[in-house]
Write a protein that holds these residues in place. Structure first.
Motif, mmCIF file in Angstrom:
data_model
loop_
_atom_site.group_PDB
_atom_site.id
_atom_site.type_symbol
_atom_site.label_atom_id
_atom_site.label_comp_id
_atom_site.label_asym_id
_atom_site.label_seq_id
_atom_site.Cartn_x
_atom_site.Cartn_y
_atom_site.Cartn_z
ATOM 1 N N ARG A 1 0.839 -1.190 0.000
ATOM 2 C CA ARG A 1 0.000 0.000 0.000
ATOM 3 C C ARG A 1 0.875 1.240 0.000
ATOM 4 O O ARG A 1 1.860 1.269 0.726
ATOM 5 N N PRO A 2 0.607 2.230 -0.857
ATOM 6 C CA PRO A 2 -0.676 2.519 -1.498
ATOM 7 C C PRO A 2 -0.892 1.884 -2.889
ATOM 8 O O PRO A 2 -1.894 2.203 -3.533
ATOM 9 N N ARG B 1 -15.508 -2.278 2.701
ATOM 10 C CA ARG B 1 -14.101 -2.674 2.852
ATOM 11 C C ARG B 1 -13.962 -3.951 3.674
ATOM 12 O O ARG B 1 -14.549 -4.084 4.757
ATOM 13 N N ASP C 1 2.420 -1.504 12.219
ATOM 14 C CA ASP C 1 2.335 -0.041 12.285
ATOM 15 C C ASP C 1 0.926 0.381 12.722
ATOM 16 O O ASP C 1 0.016 0.460 11.897
ATOM 17 N N GLU D 1 -0.321 3.241 13.458
ATOM 18 C CA GLU D 1 -0.806 4.469 12.822
ATOM 19 C C GLU D 1 -1.390 4.171 11.442
ATOM 20 O O GLU D 1 -2.428 4.723 11.055
ATOM 21 N N GLU D 2 -0.702 3.302 10.694
ATOM 22 C CA GLU D 2 -1.206 2.931 9.373
ATOM 23 C C GLU D 2 -2.561 2.219 9.499
ATOM 24 O O GLU D 2 -3.494 2.472 8.729
ATOM 25 N N TRP D 3 -2.674 1.348 10.500
ATOM 26 C CA TRP D 3 -3.925 0.620 10.683
ATOM 27 C C TRP D 3 -5.037 1.544 11.176
ATOM 28 O O TRP D 3 -6.207 1.330 10.875
ATOM 29 N N HIS D 4 -4.680 2.586 11.880
ATOM 30 C CA HIS D 4 -5.670 3.586 12.290
ATOM 31 C C HIS D 4 -6.228 4.297 11.054
ATOM 32 O O HIS D 4 -7.438 4.524 10.933
ATOM 33 N N ARG D 5 -5.318 4.604 10.102
ATOM 34 C CA ARG D 5 -5.767 5.241 8.864
ATOM 35 C C ARG D 5 -6.692 4.297 8.079
ATOM 36 O O ARG D 5 -7.711 4.714 7.532
ATOM 37 N N ILE D 6 -6.295 3.026 8.001
ATOM 38 C CA ILE D 6 -7.092 2.040 7.277
ATOM 39 C C ILE D 6 -8.499 1.948 7.868
ATOM 40 O O ILE D 6 -9.496 1.829 7.150
ATOM 41 N N HIS E 1 -10.192 4.247 9.367
ATOM 42 C CA HIS E 1 -11.004 5.460 9.299
ATOM 43 C C HIS E 1 -11.161 6.020 7.891
ATOM 44 O O HIS E 1 -11.770 7.077 7.708
ATOM 45 N N GLU E 2 -10.612 5.357 6.906
ATOM 46 C CA GLU E 2 -10.809 5.802 5.525
ATOM 47 C C GLU E 2 -12.234 5.486 5.081
ATOM 48 O O GLU E 2 -12.772 4.409 5.382
#
Length: 560
Positions: free
Chosen positions: A127-128, A161, A181, A183-188, A190-191
Motif C-alpha cells: 500500500r498505497p 471494505r 504499524d 498508525e497505518e492501521w488507524h488510517r485504514i 477510518h478511511e
C-alpha cells in the motif's frame, strides 16, 4: 450498488483447521459474482490418517468449476500453508497471481517445480499500490509474522471494505521484515466508511498474555549458546528468517563458525537475500568445512523442528549427516514450538539425542521461541482498532473460531463461525449463511493428485491394519476347477492359532468350496468373487483375528 449484487465469502481451506489456507471472495449478481482467491496452501500428512501421502491440499472443485469468474489469486505470504499448493492447483484456476517480492520468489519456485508458466506471477508493492481485479481493489499491507514480507489484504468492494489479516502478530521489532504499524492501521480503519468485514487469524486466541517480540529472544539465545562447551545445534522453522539470523548472530558472538544444514533453510535465505529482505546475515561455512572445525567452535542451524524424518535434525538423530555427528556433551536446541500432531516425531528425535548423551533444550515456555501469531489481547486490540461491523474468524480449528466469535460478539461485533464450505453473504449489516459447498481434501500421492474420498488411501489404511491376501483359482473349459486354489499373504502372521500354516488353512477351505460348488456359482465371476472373499476373511478371522483385504484372481481357460 445494485440490490441484486452481493458480497460473498467462502473458505475452502484454513477455516476449521490450521493449515491449507484458501479463501474465496466474490461480488456481483447471485451465482455470477466475480471472484478472487486468497492463498493456496498445503497441510502435511501423518501415518495414521494419510499414510504414504506427500501433501494435502484443499479441494478447489467449486473454484475450478467457476474458474472463468476468477479475476486473480493473491498470496499473502510464503509459508507452505499459504503458497505450497500453488504449483499443483494453479492449472485448474489459471488466473494471474499477485504477491510481494519475497513471496513471489517462493511462489515462482513452486510454479517452476511443477512446470507451470512463470509470467502469470505479478510482483506488487505494498500500500498505497492498488491491484484492480474486477470489482475488487486490493492493497497489500505489511504485518509482522514469522516470515519476511507477510501482508494483510485491504479488499475494497462496492459493498464495503474487507480487511483480511492473514497470519500476523503485533511486533514492533521483528528483526527481519516490517513492524506492525498502528498508525497505518488507524488510517485504514477510518478511511471512507471504515471497515465492514474483518477476516481474522485465530491461531492463538486461547493464549491469554500479550505476544512477545522476536527481538526479545536475542539475549536468552546468546547466553545459552555462549555457555555451552561442546557443539551446539539449533533447529527452527526454515521460513523464520529472523530467527535464523538471531541464532547465527548468537553463534558468531560466542566465537563459533556457523553452518546451515537443510535445503528448505538455504532456499529461504537465498530468496531473502535476492529480494533484498536480508542484507546482513552472518557469514556461514559449508558442511565440508564444518567437519574440520573443533566442536567447541562450531554451531549448526538445521531443518527439522517438527521431527520430519528426512530433515537434517532427524538425520543427525540417526547418525552421521554430511560427515557431521552429535556426541556426548553437545547441545541440541529446539527454538520452535511443536505443532499439534507432530509430538511423536519430535520426541523420537529428542530421545535419540538423549541416548547419545546430548543435552536437549526446548523452548522453555517461550524463553527461546516466540509465536508468529497474535494472542488474545492482541486480537482484542485489533478489533478495537479496526471496529469492523462483521467478524469472520479464520486460520484456526473449530474451537479457535468459536472462541474468536465469542470475543467479537462481546465487543458488539456481528460474528459468524464459517468453517470450510460455508458461503456467507456479507452485503448487509449481519453475516448471512446462504449455502454450504461440499469441500474436502486433495492428496498429492506420489506424482498424482487424488481425492480424499477416492478410496486409494482408505484401501492403503485397510491393508496396513488388516493385511492383504491374493487368492487365485483356475477353471478349465468346462468351468471345473483346474488344480487347487493357491493363496499369497502380505502383512499377516504365517502361523495360525491352530499352529497350522495360515496359507494352508485358507487354501484347504477354498479347495473344499471348489469341490462342492455348483455349476451356477462356478460360471458366475461375481458369485465366485463374493464366496472366495468371504471364506478368506472368515478363516483369517478365526486363525489370526484379522479380516484382510482380499484380491480374487479367477482365470478361465477358453477352448480354441
Amino acid at each position: 450498488m445494485s440490490t441484486k449484487d452481493r458480497l460473498i465469502y467462502l473458505p475452502l481451506g484454513g477455516a476449521g483447521e490450521i493449515g491449507m489456507n484458501c479463501y474465496v471472495f466474490g461480488y456481483g449478481p447471485e451465482g455470477k459474482e466475480r471472484l478472487i482467491v486468497v492463498d493456496l496452501g498445503v497441510t502435511f500428512p501423518d501415518m495414521d490418517g494419510s499414510p504414504g501421502v506427500d501433501l494435502i491440499m484443499p479441494d478447489i472443485t467449486w473454484a475450478a468449476e467457476n474458474a472463468d469468474r476468477i479475476e486473480a489469486i493473491f498470496i499473502t505470504h510464503a509459508h507452505e500453508d499459504h503458497v505450497g499448493a500453488l504449483g499443483h492447483l494453479w492449472p485448474r484456476l489459471k488466473a494471474p497471481v499477485y504477491a510481494r517480492a519475497f513471496t513471489a520468489a517462493i511462489a515462482t519456485l513452486k510454479m517452476e517445480e511443477q512446470g507451470q508458466p512463470l509470467d502469470v506471477i505479478r510482483i506488487v508493492k505494498p500500500r498505497p499500490e492498488v491491484v484492480e481485479a474486477g470489482p475488487f481493489k486490493v492493497q497489500f499491507v505489511p504485518v509482522s509474522h514469522s516470515i519476511p514480507e507477510s501482508s494483510a489484504l485491504i479488499i475494497d468492494t462496492p459493498a464495503g471494505r474487507i480487511v483480511h489479516t492473514a497470519d500476523f502478530k503485533l511486533d514492533g521489532t521483528p528483526i527481519v521484515g516490517e513492524p506492525f504499524d498502528p498508525e497505518e492501521w488507524h488510517r485504514i480503519a477510518h478511511e471512507g466508511a471504515g471497515v465492514k468485514v474483518l477476516t481474522c487469524d485465530s491461531t492463538n486466541v486461547f493464549s491469554p498474555l500479550p505476544g512477545r517480540s522476536e527481538a526479545s529472544l536475542a539475549g536468552p539465545l546468546s547466553e545459552l549458546i555462549a555457555a555451552q562447551e561442546g557443539m551446539v545445534v539449533a533447529t527452527t522453522f526454515a521460513s523464520n528468517v529472523a530467527r535464523l539470523k538471531t541464532l547465527a548472530e548468537a553463534g558468531k558472538a560466542a566465537g563459533r563458525s556457523v553452518c546451515l544444514l537443510g535445503r528448505a533453510m538455504k532456499k529461504m535465505i537465498t530468496a531473502a537475500v535476492e529480494t533484498g529482505v536480508l542484507t546482513d546475515f552472518p557469514s556461514i561455512i559449508q558442511p565440508e568445512e564444518a567437519v574440520e572445525v573443533s566442536r567447541g567452535n562450531l554451531m549448526l542451524i538445521v531443518t527439522g523442528s517438527q521431527g520430519e524424518r528426512r530433515a537434517a535434525s532427524a538425520q543427525l538423530a540417526r547418525g552421521k549427516y554430511l560427515g557431521l555427528e552429535m556426541k556426548e556433551g553437545d547441545t541440541f536446541l529446539f527454538s520452535s514450538k511443536t505443532i499439534p500432531g507432530n509430538e511423536r516425531g519430535v520426541i523420537r528425535v529428542m530421545n535419540a539425542f538423549s541416548e547419545m548423551g546430548v543435552d536437549v533444550v526446548d523452548d522453555r515456555n517461550g524463553l527461546y521461541h516466540v509465536s508468529g501469531h497474535a494472542n488474545r489481547p492482541d486480537l482484542e486490540a485489533v478489533h478495537d482498532l479496526l471496529a469492523p461491523k462483521i467478524l469472520l474468524p479464520m486460520h484456526g480449528e473449530h474451537r479457535h473460531l468459536r472462541e474468536h466469535c465469542r470475543i467479537g460478539i462481546a465487543r458488539g461485533i456481528a460474528a459468524e463461525l464459517a468453517v470450510n464450505g460455508t458461503m456467507v453473504d456479507l452485503t448487509g449489516d449481519e453475516p448471512d449463511v446462504v449455502e454450504y459447498i461440499e469441500t474436502g481434501r486433495t492428496y498429492l500421492d506420489g506424482s498424482v493428485l487424488i481425492g480424499a474420498l477416492d478410496g486409494v488411501v482408505r484401501d492403503r489404511i485397510r491393508m496396513a491394519l488388516n493385511g492383504h491376501v491374493v487368492a487365485t483359482v483356475i477353471l478349465d473349459e468346462d468351468e471345473a476347477p483346474l488344480g487347487d486354489a493357491w493363496v499369497e499373504i502380505k502383512g499377516l502372521s504365517e502361523t495360525a492359532k491352530s499352529a497350522a500354516s495360515l496359507v494352508k488353512r485358507i487354501e484347504g477351505e477354498l479347495n473344499e468350496f471348489l469341490d462342492t460348488a455348483g455349476a451356477k456359482v462356478l460360471r458366475d465371476d461375481d458369485k465366485m468373487d463374493e464366496a472366495i472373499r468371504r471364506i478368506v476373511r472368515q478363516v483369517s478371522m478365526e486363525e489370526v483375528g484379522k479380516k484382510p483385504e482380499v484380491t480374487v484372481v479367477t482365470s478361465r481357460l477358453v477352448a480354441e
